[in-house]
Scaffold this motif. Structure first.
Motif, PDB file in Angstrom:
ATOM      1  N   VAL A   1       0.945  -1.263   0.123  1.00 54.98           N
ATOM      2  CA  VAL A   1      -0.241   0.076   0.187  1.00 54.98           C
ATOM      3  C   VAL A   1       0.821   1.472  -0.243  1.00 54.98           C
ATOM      4  CG1 VAL A   1      -1.896   1.470   1.329  1.00 54.98           C
ATOM      5  CG2 VAL A   1      -1.930  -1.201   1.317  1.00 54.98           C
ATOM      6  N   GLU A   2       0.678   2.137  -1.031  1.00 52.02           N
ATOM      7  CA  GLU A   2       1.387   3.433  -0.586  1.00 52.02           C
ATOM      8  C   GLU A   2       0.448   5.062  -0.687  1.00 52.02           C
ATOM      9  OE1 GLU A   2       3.276   5.970  -4.682  1.00 52.02           O
ATOM     10  OE2 GLU A   2       3.698   3.914  -4.425  1.00 52.02           O
ATOM     11  N   VAL A   3       0.865   5.616  -0.285  1.00 52.59           N
ATOM     12  CA  VAL A   3       0.274   6.818  -0.235  1.00 52.59           C
ATOM     13  C   VAL A   3       1.084   8.406   0.314  1.00 52.59           C
ATOM     14  CG1 VAL A   3      -1.327   7.675   1.887  1.00 52.59           C
ATOM     15  CG2 VAL A   3      -1.357   5.467   2.029  1.00 52.59           C
ATOM     16  N   LYS A   4       0.854   8.890  -0.507  1.00 51.87           N
ATOM     17  CA  LYS A   4       1.611  10.154  -0.991  1.00 51.87           C
ATOM     18  C   LYS A   4       1.780  10.418   1.034  1.00 51.87           C
ATOM     19  CE  LYS A   4      -0.102  13.488  -3.753  1.00 51.87           C
ATOM     20  NZ  LYS A   4      -0.103  13.683  -4.646  1.00 51.87           N
ATOM     21  N   LEU A   5       2.862  11.616   1.267  1.00 54.40           N
ATOM     22  CA  LEU A   5       1.849  12.364   2.786  1.00 54.40           C
ATOM     23  C   LEU A   5       1.712  13.573   2.234  1.00 54.40           C
ATOM     24  CD1 LEU A   5       5.096  10.386   4.231  1.00 54.40           C
ATOM     25  CD2 LEU A   5       2.527   9.681   3.946  1.00 54.40           C
ATOM     26  N   LYS A   6       2.825  14.454   1.232  1.00 53.16           N
ATOM     27  CA  LYS A   6       2.438  15.761   1.223  1.00 53.16           C
ATOM     28  C   LYS A   6       3.377  15.683  -0.414  1.00 53.16           C
ATOM     29  CE  LYS A   6       3.562  20.360   3.074  1.00 53.16           C
ATOM     30  NZ  LYS A   6       2.471  20.347   3.434  1.00 53.16           N
ATOM     31  N   ASP A   7       2.426  17.076  -0.983  1.00 51.52           N
ATOM     32  CA  ASP A   7       3.220  17.347  -2.178  1.00 51.52           C
ATOM     33  C   ASP A   7       4.305  18.721  -1.358  1.00 51.52           C
ATOM     34  OD1 ASP A   7       1.908  16.291  -4.310  1.00 51.52           O
ATOM     35  OD2 ASP A   7      -0.161  17.405  -3.362  1.00 51.52           O
ATOM     36  N   LEU A   8       5.040  18.816  -2.758  1.00 47.32           N
ATOM     37  CA  LEU A   8       5.827  20.057  -1.430  1.00 47.32           C
ATOM     38  C   LEU A   8       6.256  20.823  -2.791  1.00 47.32           C
ATOM     39  CD1 LEU A   8       9.171  17.055  -0.803  1.00 47.32           C
ATOM     40  CD2 LEU A   8       7.450  18.704   0.565  1.00 47.32           C
ATOM     41  N   SER A   9       5.411  20.312  -3.549  1.00 47.61           N
ATOM     42  CA  SER A   9       6.073  21.715  -4.832  1.00 47.61           C
ATOM     43  C   SER A   9       4.957  22.000  -6.319  1.00 47.61           C
ATOM     44  CB  SER A   9       7.607  22.498  -5.363  1.00 47.61           C
ATOM     45  OG  SER A   9       7.674  21.406  -6.121  1.00 47.61           O
ATOM     46  N   HIS A  10       4.255  23.171  -6.352  1.00 50.79           N
ATOM     47  CA  HIS A  10       3.856  22.536  -7.614  1.00 50.79           C
ATOM     48  C   HIS A  10       4.573  22.375  -9.111  1.00 50.79           C
ATOM     49  CE1 HIS A  10       0.908  25.384  -6.228  1.00 50.79           C
ATOM     50  NE2 HIS A  10       1.910  26.480  -5.667  1.00 50.79           N
ATOM     51  N   ALA A  11       6.004  21.844  -8.338  1.00 54.05           N
ATOM     52  CA  ALA A  11       6.592  20.559  -9.858  1.00 54.05           C
ATOM     53  C   ALA A  11       6.678  19.774  -9.095  1.00 54.05           C
ATOM     54  CB  ALA A  11       7.598  21.320 -10.511  1.00 54.05           C
ATOM     55  N   TYR A  12       6.170  19.202  -8.698  1.00 56.12           N
ATOM     56  CA  TYR A  12       5.219  17.766  -8.592  1.00 56.12           C
ATOM     57  C   TYR A  12       6.142  17.229  -7.533  1.00 56.12           C
ATOM     58  CZ  TYR A  12       1.809  18.322 -12.332  1.00 56.12           C
ATOM     59  OH  TYR A  12       1.313  18.478 -13.364  1.00 56.12           O
ATOM     60  N   ASP A  13       6.982  17.690  -7.015  1.00 57.97           N
ATOM     61  CA  ASP A  13       7.700  17.382  -5.665  1.00 57.97           C
ATOM     62  C   ASP A  13       6.646  16.950  -5.012  1.00 57.97           C
ATOM     63  OD1 ASP A  13       9.637  18.205  -7.510  1.00 57.97           O
ATOM     64  OD2 ASP A  13      10.204  19.528  -6.306  1.00 57.97           O
ATOM     65  N   PHE A  14       7.319  15.855  -4.208  1.00 55.17           N
ATOM     66  CA  PHE A  14       6.545  14.925  -2.974  1.00 55.17           C
ATOM     67  C   PHE A  14       7.464  14.812  -2.958  1.00 55.17           C
ATOM     68  CE2 PHE A  14       7.827  11.607  -6.462  1.00 55.17           C
ATOM     69  CZ  PHE A  14       7.616  10.430  -5.636  1.00 55.17           C
ATOM     70  N   VAL A  15       7.159  13.857  -1.378  1.00 58.23           N
ATOM     71  CA  VAL A  15       6.961  12.504  -0.123  1.00 58.23           C
ATOM     72  C   VAL A  15       6.119  11.355  -0.209  1.00 58.23           C
ATOM     73  CG1 VAL A  15       6.858  14.334   1.429  1.00 58.23           C
ATOM     74  CG2 VAL A  15       8.126  12.121   2.113  1.00 58.23           C
ATOM     75  N   SER A  16       5.872  10.738  -0.269  1.00 55.67           N
ATOM     76  CA  SER A  16       5.024   9.365  -0.324  1.00 55.67           C
ATOM     77  C   SER A  16       5.570   7.765   0.991  1.00 55.67           C
ATOM     78  CB  SER A  16       4.815   8.553  -1.462  1.00 55.67           C
ATOM     79  OG  SER A  16       4.268   9.142  -2.443  1.00 55.67           O
ATOM     80  N   ALA A  17       5.082   7.830   1.016  1.00 49.56           N
ATOM     81  CA  ALA A  17       5.576   6.083   2.036  1.00 49.56           C
ATOM     82  C   ALA A  17       4.825   4.753   1.338  1.00 49.56           C
ATOM     83  CB  ALA A  17       4.882   6.515   3.338  1.00 49.56           C
ATOM     84  N   ARG A  18       5.254   3.927   1.755  1.00 48.04           N
ATOM     85  CA  ARG A  18       5.025   2.248   0.937  1.00 48.04           C
ATOM     86  C   ARG A  18       5.228   1.345   1.818  1.00 48.04           C
ATOM     87  NH1 ARG A  18       7.572   0.858  -5.196  1.00 48.04           N
ATOM     88  NH2 ARG A  18       5.786   2.298  -5.658  1.00 48.04           N
ATOM     89  N   GLY A  19       4.003   0.899   2.376  1.00 50.67           N
ATOM     90  CA  GLY A  19       4.576  -0.668   2.697  1.00 50.67           C
ATOM     91  C   GLY A  19       4.097  -1.856   2.461  1.00 50.67           C
ATOM     92  N   GLY A  20       5.135  -2.606   2.683  1.00 47.24           N
ATOM     93  CA  GLY A  20       4.685  -4.270   1.811  1.00 47.24           C
ATOM     94  C   GLY A  20       4.952  -4.928   1.218  1.00 47.24           C
ATOM     95  N   ILE A  21       5.637  -5.754   0.683  1.00 42.52           N
ATOM     96  CA  ILE A  21       5.797  -6.821  -0.215  1.00 42.52           C
ATOM     97  C   ILE A  21       6.410  -5.595  -1.471  1.00 42.52           C
ATOM     98  CG2 ILE A  21       6.555  -8.644  -1.076  1.00 42.52           C
ATOM     99  CD1 ILE A  21       5.214 -10.198   0.290  1.00 42.52           C
ATOM    100  N   GLN A  22       7.516  -5.464  -1.621  1.00 46.39           N
ATOM    101  CA  GLN A  22       7.186  -4.359  -3.098  1.00 46.39           C
ATOM    102  C   GLN A  22       9.212  -4.749  -3.803  1.00 46.39           C
ATOM    103  OE1 GLN A  22       8.772  -0.363  -1.218  1.00 46.39           O
ATOM    104  NE2 GLN A  22       7.973  -1.278   0.613  1.00 46.39           N
TER     105      GLN A  22
END
Length: 678
Positions: free
Chosen positions: A313-334
């Motif tokens: 399961v992956e969730v985007k935690l926050k958008d950091l800029s208007h240029a699609y900079d972001f931080v996400s978290a992914r948990g599970g087998i990957q």
């Protein structure tokens, strides 16, 4: 002063195909713009031929484009005129046979004189009455109210679902072929397909991408195999098994990717992905004790396994800029690859990963922690058992570092492999390794890496360097606790020239000269799958060669490292090993757009042979290993990666060191691989 500007870009004459007729005419094509770089339509363009005195005339289209075709070579004058713009005149144009001259013209508007001011209103009576006194003035006209705007339904067509746009019936060309406005079907992955994520499956932003992948691999090979007490051939004392092995494998992977987002550029808001995989494999050899330690199992093996390769399961935690900079978290087998070529860690494991980018995607970063699963021995797929090993990885990428097109990466790996006792699927002991002191032990290793990939000018560059430190509580070859201090370095340079890419590369893994002392200096990875020095087209990297009579491998499949570990996927890292020096040369040849050829050559030698001598109780093993040569071909019938057929032939010519351990006969392998992806 009136000013104008014009830019003429002269194109290099086109190269002529062999036996093609030499062109005798020329052409001019261009565009006329205003000062704001918008195309000007309706411009009158006159082309005067000084040689013949002939005038040709054209008018620009709405976007400012014009062209003159089938012109005789010679001197010309070009004029352009448009009302309220300064005219343009260029008289030094010289056309050559076969030349297409691009012209870009910028016309500058002529400033218009300001409108005359209105006379001021007089306070007294007008000088002359416009209406005679005898005439009665017209009654004042009441201003009519403005007409109301029509309702939106009469102006716009409502579209409750912006994705469900039906293409018109359009077939300019008859079948077969590729053309516009093709109606999609559920079984067609190339055109609009709901289960391939082309439009939402729920609402306006929730998509589903279903992928089916089939990989079929077959291989015939000649490998050194010992004849033990339970030999299938009575009285044999040589490597009879080397004269033939056959392996066949079929993998079916079903991937279901459900995600929520807006566009292909903006990262997904959330994602759920599940990928179960089924493997069926068959092995036939010519000696007992290979498919199982029980000689009664014979010389063939048929096995099947089901593994869960992805479930996260992956969730985007926050958008950091208007240029699609972001931080996400992914948990599970990957799936996770810690560097460009898979030198240290590349696997599908359960864990937690924080990732994202910064600076308009110029920086990418990962911080991941994995709890490793046991692997099935014959398929390499995940099982559902924890193997008492943890891996942590942190890395940072910087794109366009120093030069555009070059990416650099710094990374840190931590491997903690706790003591455990494990037999593989075929009942061979893999942990601890069945050599030396067969007792469970702990390996803790810290990897510090600097890698890079990209191009500098025309030269493609890949490089890597790793320093590993740590400890092994009881190394089986040293028979004692050892401190780890080892290095790895790799570099590849390639140059694209027409339809050939030429490659030169070098690989170094440090070796241990004193296997009994307290420092382990042989480099080993966590779980590598290196795509380097030929990769699939290298016998040394693909096959995996067991060290006869020891229960460990000289080199594991998918690895370049002679690590002397029982198994790459199930054994523990061993840092008391001979190390490796490899020189590589090769070429990738674009035979046709659908067919690519590969040529590869590796020259291999050990850094130090003392660990092998200590393991085999054999003196004077030479450093030279062998020459690994391969030739292969890859074919893509639909000109995409959906169907790929690959074939390769490898030959391995032993040098003196390999002859000291095994045999002097040339080894070879013939492999075929078919990949279908829906």
């Amino acid at each position: 002063m009136l000013c104008l500007s014009c830019t003429l870009i002269f194109a290099r004459p086109q190269q002529r195909i062999p036996r093609q007729t030499t062109p005798t005419t020329s052409a001019i094509q261009g565009i006329i713009r205003n000062q704001t770089r918008l195309g000007l339509g309706g411009v009158s363009v006159i082309l005067h031929n000084f040689s013949t005195g002939e005038n040709l005339q054209a008018t620009t289209t709405g976007d400012g484009a014009f062209r003159f075709l089938n012109l005789h070579p010679g001197p010309y004058e070009l004029k352009a005129e448009l009302d309220r713009f300064a005219p343009f005149d260029r008289s030094d144009i010289q056309l050559r046979a076969g030349e297409v001259l691009p012209v870009e013209v910028t016309l500058q508007a002529i400033p218009q004189p300001p409108a005359p001011p209105k006379p001021p209103a007089e306070s007294g009576p007008p000088y002359r009455l416009l209406i005679e006194p005898s005439e009665s003035p017209a009654p004042p006209v009441e201003p009519s109210p403005p007409e109301p705007l029509p309702p939106a339904g009469r102006v716009f067509t409502p579209a409750p679902d912006r994705w469900k746009y039906d293409f018109p019936d359009y077939r300019r060309y008859g079948p077969p072929g590729e053309f516009l406005f093709v109606k999609g079907h559920w079984y067609d992955p190339f055109n609009r397909n709901k289960i391939k994520g082309d439009y939402p499956i729920l609402g306006q932003q929730t998509f589903l991408n279903v992928t089916l992948t089939s990989e079929t691999a077959s291989e015939g090979r000649r490998l050194p195999t010992p004849s033990n007490l339970g030999s299938s051939r009575s009285g044999s004392a040589q490597f009879f098994g080397q004269f033939g092995q056959f392996f066949l494998s079929e993998n079916l992977a079903f991937s279901f990717d459900l995600f929520h987002g807006d566009t292909s550029f903006r990262p997904a808001d959330w994602r759920i992905k599940v990928t179960p995989e089924v493997n069926v494999n068959y092995l036939a050899v010519k000696e007992n004790g290979i498919v199982s330690p029980d000689v009664r199992s014979g010389t063939t093996r048929l096995d099947a396994h089901i593994g869960l390769q992805e479930a996260f399961v992956e969730v985007k935690l926050k958008d950091l800029s208007h240029a699609y900079d972001f931080v996400s978290a992914r948990g599970g087998i990957q799936t996770f690859n810690s560097d460009f070529r898979g030198f240290v860690f590349f696997d599908q494991e359960p864990g937690l990963r924080i990732f994202g980018n910064l600076g308009s995607n110029r920086y990418q970063y990962n911080a991941a922690y994995f709890l490793m699963l046991e692997k099935d021995s014959n398929s390499g797929l995940n099982s559902f058992s924890y193997r008492h090993q943890q891996v942590a990885v942190a890395n940072l990428y910087r794109q366009d570092f120093l030069r555009p097109g070059y990416t650099i990466q710094v990374s840190f790996h931590y491997d903690k492999d706790d003591p455990s006792f494990q037999f593989d699927t075929n009942h061979f002991l893999v942990r601890p390794a069945p050599i030396g002191s067969v007792r469970p032990h702990r390996v803790e290793a810290y990897y510090y890496g600097l890698t890079g990939d990209g191009h500098i000018g025309r030269m493609n560059v890949t490089h890597a360097f790793y320093q590993v430190l740590g400890s092994d509580s009881l190394n089986p070859i040293a028979g004692r606790r050892v401190d780890i201090n080892a290095q790895m370095a790799a570099a590849e340079l390639s140059l694209d020239k027409d339809w050939i890419r030429y490659r030169l590369s070098f690989f170094y893994a440090s070796g241990d000269k004193s296997p009994r002392d307290g420092t382990a200096r042989g480099f080993d990875s966590i779980l590598d799958d290196s795509n380097f020095a030929g990769g699939f087209f290298s016998f040394w990297s693909r096959e995996g060669i067991r060290l006869t009579g020891s229960g460990v491998g000289l080199v594991s499949p998918g690895s370049l490292l002679p690590s002397l570990r029982s198994s790459k996927t199930e054994g523990q890292a061993n840092f008391v090993n001979p190390g490796l020096i490899l020189y590589n040369a090769g070429a990738d040849v674009e035979i046709t757009p659908k067919m690519r050829g590969f040529v590869n050559l590796n020259l291999i030698r050990f850094v130090h042979t003392e660990p092998i001598e200590a393991l085999l109780f054999q003196n004077h093993i030479h450093a030279g290993v062998g020459a690994d040569s391969g030739i292969g071909i890859s074919y893509r019938p639909p000109l995409s990666e959906n169907i790929t057929v690959t074939g390769v032939f490898n030959a391995f010519t032993p040098f003196r060191g390999f002859k000291d351990i095994y045999t002097g006969q040339t080894l070879f392998a013939v492999s075929g691989h078919v990949r279908f992806r829906f």
